[in-house]
Scaffold this active site. Structure first.
Site, short mmCIF file in Angstrom:
data_model
loop_
_atom_site.label_atom_id
_atom_site.label_comp_id
_atom_site.label_asym_id
_atom_site.label_seq_id
_atom_site.Cartn_x
_atom_site.Cartn_y
_atom_site.Cartn_z
N LEU A 1 0.89 -1.17 0.00
CA LEU A 1 0.00 0.00 0.00
C LEU A 1 0.92 1.21 0.00
O LEU A 1 2.00 1.18 0.61
CB LEU A 1 -0.88 0.01 1.26
CG LEU A 1 -1.93 -1.11 1.38
CD1 LEU A 1 -2.67 -1.01 2.71
CD2 LEU A 1 -2.93 -1.05 0.23
N ASP A 2 0.49 2.29 -0.64
CA ASP A 2 1.29 3.51 -0.63
C ASP A 2 1.45 4.01 0.81
O ASP A 2 0.64 3.68 1.68
CB ASP A 2 0.59 4.62 -1.45
CG ASP A 2 0.50 4.27 -2.92
OD1 ASP A 2 1.30 3.43 -3.38
OD2 ASP A 2 -0.39 4.82 -3.59
N ILE A 3 2.44 4.86 1.00
CA ILE A 3 2.71 5.36 2.36
C ILE A 3 1.48 6.05 2.97
O ILE A 3 1.21 5.91 4.16
CB ILE A 3 3.96 6.28 2.38
CG1 ILE A 3 4.39 6.61 3.79
CG2 ILE A 3 3.74 7.55 1.56
CD1 ILE A 3 5.78 7.19 3.93
#
Ligand code: URA
Length: 243
Positions: free
Chosen positions: A102-104
């Site tokens: 998942l993106d940050i």
């Protein structure tokens, strides 16, 4: 398996530390004091105990994390805290890794495991495991967007597979739409890029489910727990081994 590895794997310390426990006479196998770290433990048959309390050996771990904003989906990083750092206090002795990324700034469901086969199957394009996200979109999402998502979008380097976009609520005053979208692949920044392709921006992105596994919404952001029996059952067709 060697006794010292058994004890290290179950969280009793480093190999050096567990050797000390053995030499202090604190460990028994089948009721008899274990005197040497290289003794062989048969996982299915032997009962190993620390001060008389039986130690249960767990081979595979499955941890559901409600990923918070600001940590990255990796095992280690020089700059940022990772999801593995996040759970390290409880799982220091296990080689966990995240199933996918998942993106940050994306929050929500992330499965951490040490079962590579399960991760491989959940991420394999052939298995077509759907992932559902809830998102807040800057802009008014329209039925045309729903149709465009259902046909697949040209993202430049590839065309996305058909995705199911559901409009939950439109706020015309501030120009925001809350939606759910289910995608069938997991390319880098996929959801963000799909909305960019229809001229909109993802403001908030939260993963709700991955295949049959649904985020336990009672887990606060940042909270985690091991999967429950019924959740493990759902993932057995994907290679989950419960031992
Ligand atoms: N799509 C994105 O754009 N980001 C994520 O983190 C997951 C899916």
């Amino acid at each position: 398996m060697r006794l010292d590895k058994f004890l290290a794997d179950t969280g009793f310390g480093t190999r050096k530390e567990v050797k000390k426990l053995i030499s202090q006479g604190l460990i028994s196998i089948n009721g008899e004091m274990a005197k040497k770290p290289n003794l062989h433990v048969k996982l299915q048959e032997d009962s190993v105990a620390y001060l008389g309390d039986e130690i249960h050996y767990q081979t595979y771990y499955y941890v559901m994390l409600n990923k918070p904003d600001g940590i990255i989906s990796a095992t280690e990083d020089r700059e940022y805290e990772t999801v593995i750092d996040w759970v390290a206090l409880d799982y220091e002795h296990v080689d966990l890794f995240p199933v996918g990324r998942l993106d940050i700034d994306t929050t929500g469901l992330l499965l951490l495991t040490n079962n590579g086969q399960l991760a491989h199957q959940l991420l394999s394009p052939k298995k077509d495991v759907p992932k559902t996200y809830h998102a807040l979109i800057e802009g008014i999402v329209t039925e045309d967007d729903v149709e465009a998502f259902s046909k697949g979008l040209d993202l430049g380097d590839f065309t996305s597979k058909p995705a199911e976009l559901v409009i939950h609520e439109i706020d015309t005053e501030i120009g925001q739409t809350s939606i759910a979208v289910t995608i069938h692949e997991g390319k880098f920044h996929q959801v963000k890029r799909m909305f960019e392709a229809v001229g909109k921006t993802v403001e908030v992105l939260h993963r709700h489910s991955m295949g049959p596994l649904v985020l336990d919404e009672t887990l606060e952001l940042g909270a985690y727990r091991e999967l429950k029996i019924d959740e493990k059952e759902l993932l057995k067709p994907y290679g989950l081994i419960d031992e």
